[in-house]
Design a protein around this motif. Structure first.
Motif, short mmCIF file in Angstrom:
data_model
loop_
_atom_site.label_atom_id
_atom_site.label_comp_id
_atom_site.label_asym_id
_atom_site.label_seq_id
_atom_site.Cartn_x
_atom_site.Cartn_y
_atom_site.Cartn_z
N UNK A 1 31.28 36.58 20.56
CA UNK A 1 32.14 36.01 21.56
C UNK A 1 31.91 36.12 23.13
N UNK A 2 31.61 35.03 23.47
CA UNK A 2 31.76 35.12 25.02
C UNK A 2 32.86 34.71 25.73
N UNK A 3 33.22 35.69 26.52
CA UNK A 3 34.78 35.62 27.18
C UNK A 3 34.48 35.90 28.73
N UNK A 4 35.32 35.11 29.44
CA UNK A 4 35.31 35.18 30.86
C UNK A 4 36.79 35.47 31.30
N UNK A 5 36.98 36.57 32.42
CA UNK A 5 38.24 36.87 32.91
C UNK A 5 37.93 36.23 34.28
N UNK A 6 39.22 35.47 34.66
CA UNK A 6 39.10 34.85 36.19
C UNK A 6 40.46 35.53 36.57
N UNK A 7 40.33 35.98 37.74
CA UNK A 7 41.49 36.81 38.40
C UNK A 7 41.68 36.48 39.82
N UNK A 8 43.04 36.31 40.27
CA UNK A 8 43.34 36.28 41.69
C UNK A 8 44.03 37.62 41.89
N UNK A 9 43.71 38.26 42.97
CA UNK A 9 44.24 39.60 43.47
C UNK A 9 44.55 39.61 45.07
N UNK A 10 45.79 40.21 45.39
CA UNK A 10 46.00 40.23 46.85
C UNK A 10 45.41 41.69 47.03
N UNK A 11 46.08 42.50 46.56
CA UNK A 11 45.77 43.96 46.99
C UNK A 11 45.14 44.92 45.95
N UNK A 12 44.57 44.37 44.93
CA UNK A 12 43.72 45.24 44.01
C UNK A 12 44.36 45.55 42.61
N UNK A 13 45.50 45.14 42.61
CA UNK A 13 46.42 45.50 41.47
C UNK A 13 45.80 44.66 40.36
N UNK A 14 45.85 43.34 40.39
CA UNK A 14 45.59 42.19 39.50
C UNK A 14 44.02 42.39 39.02
N UNK A 15 43.20 42.85 40.05
CA UNK A 15 41.90 42.91 39.90
C UNK A 15 41.62 44.17 39.00
N UNK A 34 37.79 32.98 43.48
CA UNK A 34 36.95 32.13 44.46
C UNK A 34 35.75 32.30 44.07
N UNK A 35 35.09 32.76 43.09
CA UNK A 35 33.82 32.78 42.42
C UNK A 35 33.66 32.35 41.16
N UNK A 36 34.95 31.83 40.77
CA UNK A 36 34.80 31.31 39.19
C UNK A 36 34.04 30.07 38.97
N UNK A 37 33.47 29.76 37.86
CA UNK A 37 32.58 28.54 37.70
C UNK A 37 33.60 27.50 37.32
N UNK A 38 33.16 26.32 37.64
CA UNK A 38 33.90 24.95 37.43
C UNK A 38 33.42 24.42 36.12
N UNK A 39 32.20 25.01 35.34
CA UNK A 39 31.91 24.53 34.08
C UNK A 39 32.11 25.87 33.07
N UNK A 40 32.78 25.53 32.16
CA UNK A 40 33.35 26.55 31.22
C UNK A 40 32.50 26.36 29.91
N UNK A 41 31.60 25.36 29.72
CA UNK A 41 31.01 25.42 28.79
C UNK A 41 30.24 26.67 28.26
N UNK A 42 30.20 26.97 26.82
CA UNK A 42 29.54 28.06 26.51
C UNK A 42 30.36 29.35 26.26
N UNK A 43 31.82 29.19 26.77
CA UNK A 43 32.63 30.27 26.68
C UNK A 43 33.45 30.14 25.65
#
Length: 171
Positions: A1-15, A34-43
């Motif tokens: 399984x190929x998984x991608x975790x994308x997060x937004x974090x202000x102060x580090x808790x969500x990260x 802000x570095x997440x891919x726009x193409x999710x093919x393959x996940x």
């Protein structure tokens, strides 16, 4: 399984929660939005997380307010999760999704939930969640927050359960 975790974090808790989820899933593909891919093919699995701001996903104005309340710098920049997800018109059909947030440890009807907001966007793209939206709790005095004890481990366990559910549903 190929998984991608994308997060937004202000102060580090969500990260921190996103990294624990990555451990539980067995993936090192953990990216700030802000570095997440726009193409999710393959996940096979997309897990998205964000802090709860004003009862839902952040907006540019709430991200600015968070930056102003803190040290002036945040962990992730623009776009936020709301805008990143909103930029998709279609997602790969076989992609499973799951969402999480961080929020103050009060009843959800008082705090709202960024995860539920993200889940609505993903559902609108035709992707029902592989698991119910999950909230991980923070505590603080309004200017500084920290994760409630045990939340990082709970995030690892939630992700491990998500991996097992996904494996069982594919068998």
């Amino acid at each position: 399984m190929r998984a991608l975790v994308v997060y937004e974090s202000m102060f580090g808790n969500t990260e921190e929660i996103a990294r624990a989820i990555g451990e539980g899933l067995g993936t090192d593909e953990i990216l700030p939005v802000d570095h997440a891919p726009r193409d999710l093919a393959g996940y096979d699995l997309l897990v998205v997380g964000a802090p709860t701001h004003v009862h839902g996903l952040s907006r540019p104005s709430t991200r600015k307010a968070a930056a102003d309340q803190g040290s002036g710098s945040t962990r992730t920049g623009e776009p936020g999760v709301r805008e990143w997800l909103g930029g998709f018109t279609v997602l790969p059909p076989a992609l499973d999704t799951a969402v999480f947030d961080t929020r103050i440890g009060k009843p959800r009807w008082l705090t709202g939930s960024a995860a539920r907001s993200a889940q609505k966007i993903l559902s609108g793209l035709g992707h029902a969640p592989a698991a119910p939206a999950e909230s991980f709790l923070v505590e603080g005095d309004g200017t500084e927050t920290k994760l409630v004890a045990g939340e990082t481990e709970r995030a690892r366990e939630w992700a491990a359960g998500l991996r097992l559910r996904r494996r069982a549903s594919r068998a």
